[in-house]
Write a protein that holds these residues in place. Sequence first.
Motif, PDB file in Angstrom:
ATOM      1  N   LEU A 229       0.832  -1.205   0.000  1.00 17.21           N
ATOM      2  CA  LEU A 229       0.000   0.000   0.000  1.00 17.21           C
ATOM      3  C   LEU A 229       0.863   1.250   0.000  1.00 17.21           C
ATOM      4  O   LEU A 229       0.616   2.200  -0.756  1.00 17.21           O
ATOM      5  N   TYR A 234      -1.462  -1.086  -5.347  1.00 12.48           N
ATOM      6  CA  TYR A 234      -2.771  -1.225  -4.715  1.00 12.48           C
ATOM      7  C   TYR A 234      -3.405  -2.585  -4.987  1.00 12.48           C
ATOM      8  O   TYR A 234      -4.075  -3.149  -4.110  1.00 12.48           O
ATOM      9  N   VAL A 261      -7.531   3.840   1.561  1.00 13.98           N
ATOM     10  CA  VAL A 261      -6.387   4.540   0.974  1.00 13.98           C
ATOM     11  C   VAL A 261      -6.506   4.572  -0.551  1.00 13.98           C
ATOM     12  O   VAL A 261      -6.198   5.578  -1.195  1.00 13.98           O
ATOM     13  N   LYS A 357       1.174   9.807   2.417  1.00 14.82           N
ATOM     14  CA  LYS A 357      -0.130   9.417   1.913  1.00 14.82           C
ATOM     15  C   LYS A 357      -0.795   8.347   2.776  1.00 14.82           C
ATOM     16  O   LYS A 357      -2.013   8.322   2.910  1.00 14.82           O
ATOM     17  N   THR A 358       0.008   7.450   3.329  1.00 10.38           N
ATOM     18  CA  THR A 358      -0.566   6.266   3.971  1.00 10.38           C
ATOM     19  C   THR A 358      -0.098   6.060   5.397  1.00 10.38           C
ATOM     20  O   THR A 358      -0.367   5.003   5.974  1.00 10.38           O
ATOM     21  N   VAL A 361      -2.447   4.596   8.325  1.00 14.14           N
ATOM     22  CA  VAL A 361      -2.971   3.233   8.440  1.00 14.14           C
ATOM     23  C   VAL A 361      -2.396   2.527   9.665  1.00 14.14           C
ATOM     24  O   VAL A 361      -3.032   1.623  10.223  1.00 14.14           O
TER      25      VAL A 361
END
Length: 589
Positions: A229, A234, A261, A357-358, A361
């Motif tokens: 991710l 993806y 996401v 961006k992630t 998580v």
Amino acid sequence: MGTRRRARAARKSTVLVRAVRERSLLYTVHNFLHWPCDVSPMQEVREYLNVFVRASTKALSLLSRMQENRRSQRIAATRLVQTAPVAFFVLCCVYAANLHVNAAVIPYDDSYITFRYVSNLFAGNGPVYNPGERVFGSSTPIYIVWLSFLKALMPNVEIPALAVKFNIILFLATAFGFLFLFRKTLESVTAGALAAGLFLLRSDMVTVSLGGNETFLFCAFVLFSFFCLMSERYILAGALAGLSIMTRPEGVFCALLVGFVWMLHDRKRPIPFLASVILPGAVWTAFATVYYGTPIYHSLIAKSRPLYPLPPGYALEYILERMTFWTAGPLGKMYELGVVVLAAAVGLILRKPPDRKTWFVIPLFLLLILVFYGVSNPFVFAWYFPVIFIGWYLFLMTGLACLAAEAVDSIFGRHKLCGPNSFTRTLSLAVPLLLLAASSYSTWREHDFKTPPLSFAGPRNEFRTQTYRDAAYFINEVGNPSDTIAAPEVGALGFYSRNHIFDACGLVTPEAIPFLPPPYGKWVGPNRASISADFAKAVNADWIVTMEIFAVESLIDDPWFRENYVLVKVFPLKFKTFDSKGVLVYRHK
């Protein structure tokens, strides 16, 4: 004349070169001042300049070689510093592999339920617990596939040994997942290698791996899904998240985060992405609906009754106590956990990891797992904790590293002592690594094993599986193949038995569901799965096998039970387990 001039020039060159080599300025000046001058001045200057150029060239060459040697030494030292953490990680891998190779095969009792499904599959009875009864009482289809693959490769090796020994692959896969993720979130191979190595050294994690269950297969799927991710792969992240759902139900949260996401940052190729997430579950749903009549695991139905009637907040309190131990050691307090968690959260807010961006998580996964266990309030077994642990490990390492980096850069930048460099980077990573190292050490301090670490033999409670095995062999010898057995623990007893098993906890027995949970006052404690007299009457089994703790309140004193069953054998336990000293075997009169 020309011969004497050349001889003098040669002597002068020799003297100057010797002077440069000996690095003696006084020696050079002395010989130059006492030089005989029986030649013309211009010729002398020209000859001197020629010799000086040659000597200077040699001196510069010597200095260049010295600088190259220093540069090579610095490069070698840098490479050594960079290689040492990787070497540490490799040694930890070897250590963990050695533990699995030398460990005694004593899995958790619940793991034997999955083993019996695999055993019946290879016996030609299909993936069932009781032949002829299509009920899926396990909760991990993917792990059954994994064990079936190993059994097909090595048919002469017993299934428990395959599960325990080859769990090293899953354990190491989880460690590599940590390595890649920390390399991504912290941009440091050193931090990733050290943190992953410290994970491999944890006694509590090694114990779960040796329990022969699916936990670290699930952890590996989750960690690599998050890594893909963060790498913006993806579709692969979705596929791994879908497989995690088929390994443990908690994989739903991994899939939700991956989908969230993707919706935020990509939204490209929706059909391939959705197919990658849904395909594993769709295959299972189609097969289970046709074969078992429902894709819902029967073990989940039993646990939702609930199987263990716990007081509100019991599971969350238990989890927080364990997280406190991971964070502050055996003497840690709950507020210390709160301080460290708050510090990690502040670090993530002030200085987000490089992958902006992630990054969220990591804390969201931990939060979702805690909320899920807090609301569902299950009895948390030892093999549940790695699911929580991977979230805690990622959150604390990343958050504290970010906080320490922000503090170090702020202090050194404000006073202009030094800029962001390897020293400040090392200093910022040292804070969380020292905490994780102390946490790993604490797990060995609480080590309650009878044998040394290099010959793991499992927690003492799990030695009861050997006693259940002996009870199963006894019934196989004196009973009939058509006899039925009722028991509150059906793992090892069922795996080694050739008889039909009635599970009082209902994990593999639909007949037990109406009797769950036993009436209040008929069970000893909130985490004790009692076998009720009503259930025993309903199934009217030929044999009842139980430890004292599971029958003392609900069965032994019941008039109907005492009238219809007789105690024929007591198998002593190696260690006192759940306040019981033996396994009782009753036979129908």
